[in-house]
Design a protein around this motif. Sequence first.
Motif, PDB file in Angstrom:
ATOM      1  N   LEU A  29      33.447  -0.065   2.437  1.00  0.00           N
ATOM      2  CA  LEU A  29      33.786   0.038   1.017  1.00  0.00           C
ATOM      3  C   LEU A  29      32.543  -0.123   0.142  1.00  0.00           C
ATOM      4  O   LEU A  29      32.394   0.582  -0.867  1.00  0.00           O
ATOM      5  CB  LEU A  29      34.844  -1.002   0.636  1.00  0.00           C
ATOM      6  N   ASP A  30      31.663  -1.026   0.517  1.00  0.00           N
ATOM      7  CA  ASP A  30      30.403  -1.197  -0.228  1.00  0.00           C
ATOM      8  C   ASP A  30      29.574   0.087  -0.187  1.00  0.00           C
ATOM      9  O   ASP A  30      29.009   0.497  -1.200  1.00  0.00           O
ATOM     10  CB  ASP A  30      29.587  -2.358   0.334  1.00  0.00           C
ATOM     11  N   ALA A  31      29.499   0.707   0.987  1.00  0.00           N
ATOM     12  CA  ALA A  31      28.744   1.958   1.121  1.00  0.00           C
ATOM     13  C   ALA A  31      29.376   3.049   0.261  1.00  0.00           C
ATOM     14  O   ALA A  31      28.673   3.820  -0.406  1.00  0.00           O
ATOM     15  CB  ALA A  31      28.685   2.388   2.583  1.00  0.00           C
ATOM     16  N   LEU A  32      30.695   3.119   0.254  1.00  0.00           N
ATOM     17  CA  LEU A  32      31.396   4.096  -0.588  1.00  0.00           C
ATOM     18  C   LEU A  32      31.104   3.845  -2.062  1.00  0.00           C
ATOM     19  O   LEU A  32      30.783   4.780  -2.807  1.00  0.00           O
ATOM     20  CB  LEU A  32      32.904   4.041  -0.335  1.00  0.00           C
ATOM     21  N   ALA A  33      31.172   2.599  -2.483  1.00  0.00           N
ATOM     22  CA  ALA A  33      30.895   2.257  -3.878  1.00  0.00           C
ATOM     23  C   ALA A  33      29.467   2.633  -4.254  1.00  0.00           C
ATOM     24  O   ALA A  33      29.221   3.167  -5.342  1.00  0.00           O
ATOM     25  CB  ALA A  33      31.127   0.759  -4.117  1.00  0.00           C
ATOM     26  N   GLN A  34      28.517   2.404  -3.359  1.00  0.00           N
ATOM     27  CA  GLN A  34      27.128   2.769  -3.612  1.00  0.00           C
ATOM     28  C   GLN A  34      27.002   4.281  -3.782  1.00  0.00           C
ATOM     29  O   GLN A  34      26.329   4.759  -4.693  1.00  0.00           O
ATOM     30  CB  GLN A  34      26.233   2.275  -2.471  1.00  0.00           C
ATOM     31  N   GLY A  35      27.634   5.035  -2.897  1.00  0.00           N
ATOM     32  CA  GLY A  35      27.586   6.489  -2.992  1.00  0.00           C
ATOM     33  C   GLY A  35      28.192   6.998  -4.286  1.00  0.00           C
ATOM     34  O   GLY A  35      27.630   7.890  -4.935  1.00  0.00           O
ATOM     35  N   LEU A  36      29.321   6.451  -4.668  1.00  0.00           N
ATOM     36  CA  LEU A  36      29.965   6.861  -5.918  1.00  0.00           C
ATOM     37  C   LEU A  36      29.101   6.519  -7.125  1.00  0.00           C
ATOM     38  O   LEU A  36      29.009   7.303  -8.080  1.00  0.00           O
ATOM     39  CB  LEU A  36      31.343   6.202  -6.044  1.00  0.00           C
ATOM     40  N   THR A  37      28.438   5.369  -7.074  1.00  0.00           N
ATOM     41  CA  THR A  37      27.537   4.971  -8.153  1.00  0.00           C
ATOM     42  C   THR A  37      26.362   5.933  -8.254  1.00  0.00           C
ATOM     43  O   THR A  37      25.962   6.332  -9.355  1.00  0.00           O
ATOM     44  CB  THR A  37      27.034   3.537  -7.915  1.00  0.00           C
ATOM     45  N   GLU A  38      25.813   6.332  -7.107  1.00  0.00           N
ATOM     46  CA  GLU A  38      24.703   7.279  -7.096  1.00  0.00           C
ATOM     47  C   GLU A  38      25.123   8.631  -7.657  1.00  0.00           C
ATOM     48  O   GLU A  38      24.375   9.254  -8.414  1.00  0.00           O
ATOM     49  CB  GLU A  38      24.153   7.432  -5.678  1.00  0.00           C
ATOM     50  N   ILE A  39      26.325   9.095  -7.311  1.00  0.00           N
ATOM     51  CA  ILE A  39      26.826  10.363  -7.855  1.00  0.00           C
ATOM     52  C   ILE A  39      26.983  10.260  -9.365  1.00  0.00           C
ATOM     53  O   ILE A  39      26.609  11.179 -10.102  1.00  0.00           O
ATOM     54  CB  ILE A  39      28.161  10.757  -7.189  1.00  0.00           C
ATOM     55  N   SER A  40      27.533   9.154  -9.836  1.00  0.00           N
ATOM     56  CA  SER A  40      27.717   8.964 -11.269  1.00  0.00           C
ATOM     57  C   SER A  40      26.384   9.001 -12.004  1.00  0.00           C
ATOM     58  O   SER A  40      26.244   9.661 -13.043  1.00  0.00           O
ATOM     59  CB  SER A  40      28.436   7.635 -11.522  1.00  0.00           C
ATOM     60  N   ALA A  41      25.394   8.306 -11.457  1.00  0.00           N
ATOM     61  CA  ALA A  41      24.064   8.297 -12.077  1.00  0.00           C
ATOM     62  C   ALA A  41      23.452   9.697 -12.057  1.00  0.00           C
ATOM     63  O   ALA A  41      22.819  10.115 -13.038  1.00  0.00           O
ATOM     64  CB  ALA A  41      23.152   7.305 -11.352  1.00  0.00           C
ATOM     65  N   ALA A  42      23.654  10.420 -10.968  1.00  0.00           N
ATOM     66  CA  ALA A  42      23.116  11.779 -10.873  1.00  0.00           C
ATOM     67  C   ALA A  42      23.779  12.701 -11.890  1.00  0.00           C
ATOM     68  O   ALA A  42      23.118  13.554 -12.495  1.00  0.00           O
ATOM     69  CB  ALA A  42      23.297  12.324  -9.457  1.00  0.00           C
TER      70      ALA A  42
END
Length: 104
Positions: A29-42
């Motif tokens: 879940l932490d890895a998923l949250a990190q990925g979603l955060t990176e997409i949002s920033a991108a």
Amino acid sequence: MSHSNRARDTRRNISKAIRESQQSRMDALDALAQGLTEISAARIRLKELETHVEDLRVQAKNAGNTATDIRAVERIVNELALKRSEAPENDSKDMEEPSGMGDE
């Protein structure tokens, strides 16, 4: 080993297995949250860049370039980007500046 020691060890092993199971779930879940955060920033950065490029497009038009000139530059950039995305990562010789560009 006595029955009470075995029971205690079994409970300890079960608790440990549950914690480890939950930890792997939490890590996922932490890895998923990190990925979603990176997409949002991108996405935010992409919007900023699109606004910047639109400003540059207006500046190019105001500098006397025609819509045809601007579309030609867009086409060249898009073609080079497509070539770059299709080229093997270590093959950079095809990424050189096309002849005639920058010679003026």
